[in-house]
Design an enzyme around this catalytic site. Structure first.
Site, short mmCIF file in Angstrom:
data_model
loop_
_atom_site.label_atom_id
_atom_site.label_comp_id
_atom_site.label_asym_id
_atom_site.label_seq_id
_atom_site.Cartn_x
_atom_site.Cartn_y
_atom_site.Cartn_z
N LYS A 142 49.82 6.73 -1.62
CA LYS A 142 48.37 6.46 -1.46
C LYS A 142 48.62 4.67 -1.24
O LYS A 142 47.91 4.20 -0.39
CB LYS A 142 47.57 6.56 -2.47
CG LYS A 142 46.22 6.14 -2.49
CD LYS A 142 45.40 6.39 -3.64
CE LYS A 142 45.97 5.22 -4.74
NZ LYS A 142 44.83 4.95 -5.67
N CYS A 169 49.91 8.01 -6.71
CA CYS A 169 49.72 6.40 -6.42
C CYS A 169 50.59 5.95 -5.50
O CYS A 169 50.25 5.07 -4.66
CB CYS A 169 50.15 5.74 -8.03
SG CYS A 169 49.26 6.27 -9.13
N GLY A 191 56.42 11.06 -4.72
CA GLY A 191 55.08 11.45 -4.66
C GLY A 191 54.16 11.14 -5.70
O GLY A 191 54.55 10.09 -6.15
N LEU A 231 66.37 4.09 -9.56
CA LEU A 231 67.49 4.18 -8.87
C LEU A 231 67.98 5.54 -8.74
O LEU A 231 68.97 5.99 -8.15
CB LEU A 231 68.61 3.18 -9.07
CG LEU A 231 68.77 1.90 -8.91
CD1 LEU A 231 69.85 1.19 -9.12
CD2 LEU A 231 68.34 1.46 -7.03
N GLU A 289 52.49 8.51 -15.21
CA GLU A 289 52.10 9.57 -16.01
C GLU A 289 53.23 10.34 -16.69
O GLU A 289 54.29 10.15 -16.29
CB GLU A 289 51.69 10.59 -14.85
CG GLU A 289 50.35 10.31 -14.45
CD GLU A 289 49.79 11.27 -13.14
OE1 GLU A 289 50.32 12.60 -13.19
OE2 GLU A 289 49.00 10.84 -12.23
N LYS A 321 49.16 -5.38 -8.17
CA LYS A 321 49.14 -3.97 -8.52
C LYS A 321 49.79 -3.18 -7.13
O LYS A 321 50.79 -2.39 -7.51
CB LYS A 321 47.79 -3.37 -8.52
CG LYS A 321 47.48 -1.78 -8.58
CD LYS A 321 48.31 -1.28 -9.98
CE LYS A 321 48.59 0.17 -9.46
NZ LYS A 321 49.10 1.01 -10.94
C1 UGA Z 1 53.52 4.93 -10.77
C2 UGA Z 1 53.90 3.54 -11.43
O1 UGA Z 1 55.35 3.83 -11.79
C3 UGA Z 1 53.13 2.98 -12.36
O2 UGA Z 1 53.55 1.61 -13.09
C4 UGA Z 1 51.61 2.88 -12.03
O3 UGA Z 1 50.58 2.53 -13.11
C5 UGA Z 1 51.19 4.12 -11.60
O4 UGA Z 1 52.11 4.56 -10.45
C6 UGA Z 1 49.99 4.15 -10.74
O5 UGA Z 1 49.48 3.24 -9.72
O6 UGA Z 1 48.95 4.32 -11.39
P1 UGA Z 1 53.60 7.62 -11.62
O7 UGA Z 1 52.97 7.75 -10.40
O8 UGA Z 1 53.08 7.84 -12.69
O9 UGA Z 1 53.51 5.89 -11.63
O10 UGA Z 1 55.19 7.78 -11.55
P2 UGA Z 1 56.53 7.03 -11.40
O11 UGA Z 1 57.19 7.62 -12.72
O12 UGA Z 1 56.49 5.78 -10.90
O13 UGA Z 1 57.20 8.02 -10.30
C7 UGA Z 1 56.47 8.08 -8.76
C8 UGA Z 1 57.36 8.98 -7.91
O14 UGA Z 1 58.71 8.36 -7.73
C9 UGA Z 1 57.84 10.44 -8.56
O15 UGA Z 1 57.56 11.33 -7.50
C10 UGA Z 1 59.17 10.17 -9.23
O16 UGA Z 1 59.74 11.65 -8.83
C11 UGA Z 1 59.77 9.44 -8.00
N1 UGA Z 1 60.88 8.63 -8.58
C12 UGA Z 1 60.97 7.67 -9.52
C13 UGA Z 1 62.12 8.80 -7.68
O17 UGA Z 1 62.24 9.47 -6.83
N2 UGA Z 1 63.18 8.03 -8.34
C14 UGA Z 1 63.18 7.28 -9.46
O18 UGA Z 1 64.04 6.51 -9.65
C15 UGA Z 1 61.96 6.98 -9.84
#
Ligand code: UGA
Length: 433
Positions: A262, A259, A256, A249, A152, A203
């Protein structure tokens, strides 16, 4: 090629709009009529970079159709299922997926390919395969698994520039048809063909690995802040090793969204069905809770050390979505943070750049202490501390003339610590001893 996308959520909408931009005639189907009406008018119902423009462009070209009726998709060749598969009552909930397959089977014609793009629990492919075999009668319907990896906030760009395209099939004759969907030359070498089971697990493994990486760096941050180290320096020292890589990192208040939490729960559920003991995945989930609590404890410690009474303790929290550049509040750590802090505060002011006031308030059963602001600097007035819960770009360059709080609790390490101290504001970040 005539493609139907079932489900107009994040994945379905982005998939449908992007595939139509490849020249396919795409019909997006969603049972929610009002969603379909909005989309038909060119209103992208989600906050997602580049999506509104592309949606309107494809509608204008008449390459994209929207409907709520399965009869309207009966004549198509390929059906991509993108309905949600939530985790409810400690179990993956597959009803939406099964219902959409049932509805499709009652209308589709011979020689159709059904692609499961929803993140479906491992074993779903075989379950649906037997359903298809039972129901299809004489129809020649093929089934495959094609997980999505888009994020997203950068979903359109992720879809148009994939690092890999996973196709899980037990029927080699479907491969050519699948390749036609991703007809661009540059995509062909990105296609990874594997068994449906491997595709399902790939996945979960990808999301599990990324979430574990975040929980790992967050664990190091808890050590770091107790021994005078700085997690931002450690991140650099770690991330420059190409075997580790510098992505995911960023230490903060935890992961949160719809995805990671869950999918880890779903994978853990599968493990328990397979009678496998708890391990890294469960630790990553526990670590995520611990990280948020650790941050809350630091806020309450500040209150105690500065002898601030309940009556005088008010906070301002910036950022409610689960990450920047989206208005998605699902499973957001920011919401959990407010829930944990609310009983300790006289009042909490909230500001988010895009989330709507009523959507935010809906997240809280008792919201009488909460006030939602449209202007960020107004929201800080008369509060003791500013809490950063999501790292939106607009928070990074604070106008310190307008920030008069005693303290900034930086839950995403995105504020300049030195500038804070120069402006006589105490800085409390993550992993920064
Ligand atoms: C995640 C995956 O990155 C996608 O590849 C996947 O397609 C998607 O889930 C899904 O299964 O549909 P998304 O949930 O959009 O994507 O968000 P991310 O950018 O991955 O972040 C997830 C959470 O991790 C966020 O709360 C973000 O703040 C946190 N995060 C991310 C951190 O705390 N530290 C980081 O370095 C990166």
């Amino acid at each position: 090629m005539k493609i139907s996308v079932i489900g107009a959520g994040y994945v379905g909408l982005v998939t449908g709009v992007c595939l139509s931009s490849f020249g396919h005639r795409v019909t997006i189907l969603d049972k929610n009529n009002s969603k379909i009406r909005s989309l038909t008018k060119g209103n992208s119902i989600i906050f997602e970079k580049d999506l509104p423009e592309l949606l309107r462009k494809q509608l204008k070209k008449k390459k994209l159709l929207l409907t709520s009726s399965y009869d309207d998709v009966a004549q198509n060749d390929v059906f991509i299922i993108c309905v949600d598969t939530p985790f409810i009552n400690k179990k993956p909930y597959k009803k939406n997926l099964i219902d959409s397959i049932e509805s499709l089977l009652s209308v589709i014609s011979d020689d159709s390919l059904i692609i499961i793009k929803s993140t479906a629990p491992i074993g779903t492919f075989r379950e649906i395969e037997s359903l298809v075999n039972k129901r299809k009668m004489k129809k020649n319907v093929s089934l495959c698994v094609h997980p999505e990896f888009l994020r997203e906030g950068s979903a359109v760009s992720d879809f148009l520039n994939p690092e890999r395209i996973v196709f899980g099939t037990s029927n080699p004759s479907d491969i050519d048809l699948f390749k036609e969907i991703y007809c661009k030359d540059s995509f062909q070498e990105k296609i990874l063909i594997m068994s449906p089971e491997s595709a399902e697990l790939t996945k979960y493994a990808a999301n599990g690995f990324l979430a574990t990486k975040i929980s790992f760096i967050n664990e190091i941050s808890r050590i770091s802040e107790r021994c005078g180290a700085d997690i931002e320096e450690i991140k650099l020292g770690l991330g420059t090793d190409s075997r580790i890589g510098d992505q995911f990192l960023n230490s903060g208040i935890g992961f949160g969204g719809s995805c990671f939490p869950k999918d880890l729960q779903s994978l853990s559920f599968k493990k328990s069905q397979l009678r496998l003991p708890d391990g890294i995945l469960e630790a990553a989930l526990d670590g995520n809770e611990l990280q948020l609590q650790n941050f809350v404890d630091k806020i309450l410690e500040f209150k105690k050390e500065n002898k601030i009474s309940f009556e005088n303790f008010s906070l301002c929290i910036w950022g409610m979505s689960f990450k920047p550049n989206t208005n998605d509040l699902r499973d957001s750590q920011s919401i959990k943070l407010v829930q944990k802090l609310i009983k300790h505060c006289k009042k909490i002011n909230i500001y988010d750049p895009v989330c709507k006031k009523n959507e935010i308030l809906k997240q809280f059963s008792n919201n009488s202490k909460l006030t939602i602001f449209n202007e960020k600097y107004k929201s800080i007035k008369n509060t003791v501390g500013l809490v950063i819960a999501t790292e939106w770009d607009e928070f990074k360059n604070l106008d310190f003339d307008l920030v008069k709080t005693k303290v900034i609790f930086d839950g995403r390490n995105c504020i300049d610590k030195i500038k804070c101290n120069k402006n006589n504001i105490q800085y409390v970040g993550i992993g920064r001893g």
